[in-house]
Design a protein around this motif. Structure first.
Motif, PDB file in Angstrom:
ATOM      1  N   VAL A   1       0.952  -1.363   0.143  1.00  9.77           N
ATOM      2  CA  VAL A   1      -0.006  -0.140   0.007  1.00  9.77           C
ATOM      3  C   VAL A   1       0.950   1.235   0.075  1.00  9.77           C
TER       4      VAL A   1
ATOM      5  N   TYR B   1      -1.276  -2.917  -6.962  1.00 12.27           N
ATOM      6  CA  TYR B   1      -0.948  -2.363  -5.455  1.00 12.27           C
ATOM      7  C   TYR B   1      -2.198  -1.605  -5.051  1.00 12.27           C
ATOM      8  N   VAL B   2      -2.220  -1.046  -3.967  1.00 16.68           N
ATOM      9  CA  VAL B   2      -3.081   0.060  -3.472  1.00 16.68           C
ATOM     10  C   VAL B   2      -2.370   1.224  -3.369  1.00 16.68           C
TER      11      VAL B   2
ATOM     12  N   ILE C   1      -1.999  -0.393   7.764  1.00 21.57           N
ATOM     13  CA  ILE C   1      -1.157   0.637   7.586  1.00 21.57           C
ATOM     14  C   ILE C   1      -0.442   1.164   9.020  1.00 21.57           C
TER      15      ILE C   1
ATOM     16  N   LYS D   1       0.297  -2.955   3.893  1.00 24.21           N
ATOM     17  CA  LYS D   1       0.081  -3.892   2.959  1.00 24.21           C
ATOM     18  C   LYS D   1      -1.200  -4.446   3.099  1.00 24.21           C
ATOM     19  N   VAL D   2      -1.716  -5.315   1.996  1.00 19.94           N
ATOM     20  CA  VAL D   2      -3.205  -5.684   1.908  1.00 19.94           C
ATOM     21  C   VAL D   2      -3.070  -6.982   2.854  1.00 19.94           C
ATOM     22  N   ASN D   3      -3.997  -7.100   3.807  1.00 17.93           N
ATOM     23  CA  ASN D   3      -3.878  -8.219   4.916  1.00 17.93           C
ATOM     24  C   ASN D   3      -4.998  -9.303   4.502  1.00 17.93           C
TER      25      ASN D   3
ATOM     26  N   THR E   1      -8.795  -5.446   3.591  1.00 15.81           N
ATOM     27  CA  THR E   1      -8.314  -4.945   4.869  1.00 15.81           C
ATOM     28  C   THR E   1      -7.045  -4.522   4.652  1.00 15.81           C
ATOM     29  N   LEU E   2      -6.519  -3.286   4.980  1.00 18.87           N
ATOM     30  CA  LEU E   2      -5.231  -2.845   4.554  1.00 18.87           C
ATOM     31  C   LEU E   2      -4.682  -2.667   6.052  1.00 18.87           C
TER      32      LEU E   2
ATOM     33  N   ALA F   1      -8.764   5.424  -1.781  1.00 19.97           N
ATOM     34  CA  ALA F   1      -7.731   4.128  -1.984  1.00 19.97           C
ATOM     35  C   ALA F   1      -8.301   3.751  -3.552  1.00 19.97           C
TER      36      ALA F   1
END
Length: 148
Positions: free
Chosen positions: A57, A107-108, A83, A66-68, A80-81, A95
């Motif tokens: 992210v 990627y986000v 941060i 990161k993306v969880n 769910t990110l 986002a």
């Protein structure tokens, strides 16, 4: 006495070899032994085509999380990110799912908002942009559905 020195040298060599293997495993496996601190934020997308777990992210090109998880809830993709604690997000942050390069991985990207209200841990980003469907775009171009 000389044989004893060779055995010590081999033991030291094997010890450092195992130490290097452990370091490489931790480094390439993205294992965090010191426990960075993150807080979760949810983002709801209409589609997350190509987005994977543990994807980065970024804000302004700097990785901040990161993306969880990615779940399907009510026919929408809930991402769910995680941060970093030192990065605060405004409630009107956007986002977006982007691609690195033309055919690169997804990627986000988060575009900061202008609001003074910050998102609490576990909060939700309501403004999201799904990824561009390159196949559909090329199909429309090939079959002349795009007009000037």
């Amino acid at each position: 006495m000389k044989k004893f020195d060779v055995e010590i040298a081999v033991g030291i060599f094997i010890f450092f070899g195992l130490l290097c293997m452990g370091y490489i495993s931790v480094k390439f496996g993205n294992i965090n032994l010191l426990g960075d601190h993150y807080y979760p934020v949810k983002a709801v997308f209409t589609t997350v085509k190509g987005l994977k777990k543990n994807t980065g992210v970024e804000i302004s090109g700097v990785e901040v999380g990161k993306v969880n998880t990615i779940k399907l809830i009510n026919y929408e993709s809930v991402v769910t990110l995680l941060i970093r604690d030192d990065v605060k997000l405004q409630e009107d942050a956007i986002a977006s799912i982007r691609t690195k390069g033309l055919l690169g991985e997804k990627y986000v990207e988060i575009t900061p908002g202008g609001s003074d209200t910050l998102i609490e841990p576990g909060g939700t980003l309501y403004e999201t942009e799904p990824p561009i469907d390159l196949e559909k775009l090329i199909g429309n171009l090939v079959f002349g559905k795009i007009k000037e």
